[in-house]
Every structure is written in C-alpha cells, then in structure tokens.
Design a protein around this motif. Structure first.
Motif, PDB file in Angstrom:
ATOM      1  N   THR A  81       0.827  -1.210   0.000  1.00 44.34           N
ATOM      2  CA  THR A  81       0.000   0.000   0.000  1.00 44.34           C
ATOM      3  C   THR A  81       0.858   1.255   0.000  1.00 44.34           C
ATOM      4  O   THR A  81       0.606   2.183  -0.780  1.00 44.34           O
ATOM      5  CB  THR A  81      -0.938   0.009   1.225  1.00 44.34           C
ATOM      6  OG1 THR A  81      -1.779  -1.137   1.163  1.00 44.34           O
ATOM      7  CG2 THR A  81      -1.779   1.259   1.285  1.00 44.34           C
ATOM      8  N   PHE A 105      -6.326  -1.349  -3.455  1.00 50.04           N
ATOM      9  CA  PHE A 105      -6.977  -1.256  -2.145  1.00 50.04           C
ATOM     10  C   PHE A 105      -8.173  -2.206  -2.035  1.00 50.04           C
ATOM     11  O   PHE A 105      -8.553  -2.597  -0.930  1.00 50.04           O
ATOM     12  CB  PHE A 105      -7.429   0.173  -1.846  1.00 50.04           C
ATOM     13  CG  PHE A 105      -8.739   0.542  -2.478  1.00 50.04           C
ATOM     14  CD1 PHE A 105      -9.936   0.337  -1.798  1.00 50.04           C
ATOM     15  CD2 PHE A 105      -8.795   1.057  -3.756  1.00 50.04           C
ATOM     16  CE1 PHE A 105     -11.150   0.654  -2.390  1.00 50.04           C
ATOM     17  CE2 PHE A 105      -9.982   1.376  -4.350  1.00 50.04           C
ATOM     18  CZ  PHE A 105     -11.170   1.176  -3.674  1.00 50.04           C
ATOM     19  N   ILE A 106      -8.770  -2.572  -3.180  1.00 48.40           N
ATOM     20  CA  ILE A 106      -9.962  -3.429  -3.160  1.00 48.40           C
ATOM     21  C   ILE A 106      -9.664  -4.735  -2.431  1.00 48.40           C
ATOM     22  O   ILE A 106     -10.496  -5.232  -1.667  1.00 48.40           O
ATOM     23  CB  ILE A 106     -10.478  -3.673  -4.591  1.00 48.40           C
ATOM     24  CG1 ILE A 106     -10.995  -2.357  -5.187  1.00 48.40           C
ATOM     25  CG2 ILE A 106     -11.554  -4.751  -4.620  1.00 48.40           C
ATOM     26  CD1 ILE A 106     -11.303  -2.417  -6.680  1.00 48.40           C
ATOM     27  N   TYR A 109      -7.065  -3.487   1.366  1.00 51.40           N
ATOM     28  CA  TYR A 109      -7.707  -2.882   2.538  1.00 51.40           C
ATOM     29  C   TYR A 109      -8.384  -3.937   3.417  1.00 51.40           C
ATOM     30  O   TYR A 109      -8.098  -4.006   4.621  1.00 51.40           O
ATOM     31  CB  TYR A 109      -8.663  -1.785   2.081  1.00 51.40           C
ATOM     32  CG  TYR A 109      -9.093  -0.837   3.173  1.00 51.40           C
ATOM     33  CD1 TYR A 109      -8.295  -0.569   4.275  1.00 51.40           C
ATOM     34  CD2 TYR A 109     -10.307  -0.193   3.095  1.00 51.40           C
ATOM     35  CE1 TYR A 109      -8.703   0.297   5.263  1.00 51.40           C
ATOM     36  CE2 TYR A 109     -10.720   0.683   4.089  1.00 51.40           C
ATOM     37  CZ  TYR A 109      -9.914   0.919   5.164  1.00 51.40           C
ATOM     38  OH  TYR A 109     -10.314   1.773   6.149  1.00 51.40           O
ATOM     39  N   PRO A 110      -9.238  -4.804   2.858  1.00 48.18           N
ATOM     40  CA  PRO A 110      -9.823  -5.845   3.712  1.00 48.18           C
ATOM     41  C   PRO A 110      -8.777  -6.809   4.277  1.00 48.18           C
ATOM     42  O   PRO A 110      -8.880  -7.233   5.436  1.00 48.18           O
ATOM     43  CB  PRO A 110     -10.788  -6.582   2.784  1.00 48.18           C
ATOM     44  CG  PRO A 110     -11.062  -5.649   1.662  1.00 48.18           C
ATOM     45  CD  PRO A 110      -9.843  -4.802   1.518  1.00 48.18           C
ATOM     46  N   PHE A 164     -14.849   0.717   9.054  1.00 47.73           N
ATOM     47  CA  PHE A 164     -14.344   0.080   7.838  1.00 47.73           C
ATOM     48  C   PHE A 164     -15.246   0.329   6.626  1.00 47.73           C
ATOM     49  O   PHE A 164     -14.747   0.758   5.577  1.00 47.73           O
ATOM     50  CB  PHE A 164     -14.131  -1.425   8.050  1.00 47.73           C
ATOM     51  CG  PHE A 164     -13.789  -2.149   6.781  1.00 47.73           C
ATOM     52  CD1 PHE A 164     -12.509  -2.065   6.250  1.00 47.73           C
ATOM     53  CD2 PHE A 164     -14.741  -2.884   6.103  1.00 47.73           C
ATOM     54  CE1 PHE A 164     -12.196  -2.720   5.064  1.00 47.73           C
ATOM     55  CE2 PHE A 164     -14.435  -3.530   4.917  1.00 47.73           C
ATOM     56  CZ  PHE A 164     -13.155  -3.453   4.400  1.00 47.73           C
ATOM     57  N   PRO A 165     -16.560   0.087   6.707  1.00 49.43           N
ATOM     58  CA  PRO A 165     -17.390   0.328   5.516  1.00 49.43           C
ATOM     59  C   PRO A 165     -17.347   1.782   5.040  1.00 49.43           C
ATOM     60  O   PRO A 165     -17.299   2.033   3.831  1.00 49.43           O
ATOM     61  CB  PRO A 165     -18.803  -0.049   5.968  1.00 49.43           C
ATOM     62  CG  PRO A 165     -18.612  -0.953   7.128  1.00 49.43           C
ATOM     63  CD  PRO A 165     -17.345  -0.488   7.792  1.00 49.43           C
ATOM     64  N   TYR A 223     -13.989   2.281   3.273  1.00 53.57           N
ATOM     65  CA  TYR A 223     -13.905   1.453   2.069  1.00 53.57           C
ATOM     66  C   TYR A 223     -14.791   2.022   0.957  1.00 53.57           C
ATOM     67  O   TYR A 223     -14.344   2.148  -0.194  1.00 53.57           O
ATOM     68  CB  TYR A 223     -14.315   0.017   2.405  1.00 53.57           C
ATOM     69  CG  TYR A 223     -14.006  -0.970   1.312  1.00 53.57           C
ATOM     70  CD1 TYR A 223     -12.691  -1.366   1.065  1.00 53.57           C
ATOM     71  CD2 TYR A 223     -15.009  -1.523   0.533  1.00 53.57           C
ATOM     72  CE1 TYR A 223     -12.403  -2.278   0.075  1.00 53.57           C
ATOM     73  CE2 TYR A 223     -14.724  -2.434  -0.458  1.00 53.57           C
ATOM     74  CZ  TYR A 223     -13.415  -2.813  -0.686  1.00 53.57           C
ATOM     75  OH  TYR A 223     -13.120  -3.720  -1.671  1.00 53.57           O
ATOM     76  N   MET A 228     -13.316   5.115  -0.582  1.00 53.84           N
ATOM     77  CA  MET A 228     -12.291   4.797  -1.584  1.00 53.84           C
ATOM     78  C   MET A 228     -12.915   4.304  -2.887  1.00 53.84           C
ATOM     79  O   MET A 228     -12.418   4.627  -3.972  1.00 53.84           O
ATOM     80  CB  MET A 228     -11.313   3.752  -1.037  1.00 53.84           C
ATOM     81  CG  MET A 228     -10.307   4.299  -0.063  1.00 53.84           C
ATOM     82  SD  MET A 228      -9.232   5.575  -0.752  1.00 53.84           S
ATOM     83  CE  MET A 228      -8.334   4.683  -1.998  1.00 53.84           C
ATOM     84  N   LEU A 229     -13.991   3.549  -2.805  1.00 50.81           N
ATOM     85  CA  LEU A 229     -14.668   3.109  -4.036  1.00 50.81           C
ATOM     86  C   LEU A 229     -15.221   4.301  -4.813  1.00 50.81           C
ATOM     87  O   LEU A 229     -15.138   4.343  -6.050  1.00 50.81           O
ATOM     88  CB  LEU A 229     -15.794   2.121  -3.707  1.00 50.81           C
ATOM     89  CG  LEU A 229     -15.366   0.708  -3.325  1.00 50.81           C
ATOM     90  CD1 LEU A 229     -16.570  -0.105  -2.861  1.00 50.81           C
ATOM     91  CD2 LEU A 229     -14.658   0.013  -4.477  1.00 50.81           C
TER      92      LEU A 229
END
Length: 137
Positions: free
Chosen positions: A27, A55-56, A59-60, A112-113, A116, A119-120
């Motif tokens: 990252t 990151f897709i 990140y998780p 987190f959501p 995330y 970023m999407l």
C-alpha cells in the motif's frame, strides 16, 4: 503501568503480523509512487490504476491482519496487565488496555465500511470520471 519490552515476541510471530505488514508495504509503495510521479507531473497510468485498484483487496486483507493480531494479543495483554493503570495511583485514574483493545476491534465495524466505500467513490471519480454527488446528512 507495565512498559513495552521484548516479551511480545509471541505475538510478533503470528501469521497475521506478516499479513498486515505485507499489505501495508504494498500500500505505501503504491501510495508514495503515486504521490512522487504526480509531483513530477509524469504519472504513469499503471501507478494511477494501482493506487485506485489495489486497495480493493489490500484494505480488507490489512484490516483482517490487524484484527487477528489484536485478537491474538488479548490473552497476553489480559494476563500481564500490559499498558494498564490500576487504582490506587497518584493520578487517581484507571485504564485497562485489554478493554481498550476490544473497543478498538469493535470500532472497525462502523468505520471500515465508511472508509472502504469512500475509496470506491474516489476510484469511480478518478478512473471513470464519474461525478459523485454527496448527500447531506
């Protein structure tokens, strides 16, 4: 208060530590390559693509590595009282690092959501030129 020392090697050998260190490394290499090339006004498409696609998965995976590492550390933290402050003391304050770590773990659920999906949205805006209209709360 128990201070940090070399006795945390049990946790350092967890596979989850390797997971989040590899994820963080990839990252940061991607992020700072993006910043550097951007500052030089010569941003290769692959670097831009990598910044907004890696990151897709990363990140998780990084979050999983962090949470698994914290979870692995909990028994050790509870047993040793690491970084905890018990009453009575001259500050008249109590702090339990064990419960703090549990709160941190649960904080990932709402945070987190949000991060995330942000970023999407950034990915859609940068790679596909979509205009994202933010809703007012």
């Amino acid at each position: 208060m128990r201070q940090f020392n070399d006795s945390e090697h049990n946790i350092q050998n967890e596979e989850s530590v390797i997971l989040f260190l590899v994820v963080w490394t990839v990252t940061e290499i991607t992020r700072y390559s993006f910043y550097t090339f951007n500052l030089l006004n010569h941003l290769p498409y692959f670097i831009k693509w990598a910044r907004y696609n890696f990151f897709i998965i990363l990140y998780p995976a990084g979050v999983a590595g962090e949470l698994l590492t914290i979870y692995a550390a909990l028994p050790y933290v509870k047993k040793t009282g690491m970084f905890s402050l018990r009453l009575p003391n001259k500050y008249n304050v109590s702090f339990d690092y064990y419960y703090f770590l549990i709160i941190v773990m649960f904080s990932y659920v709402p945070l987190f959501p949000q991060l995330y999906f942000h970023m999407l949205r950034q990915r859609r805006r940068v790679l596909h030129g979509e205009v994202i209209v933010e809703k007012d709360d």
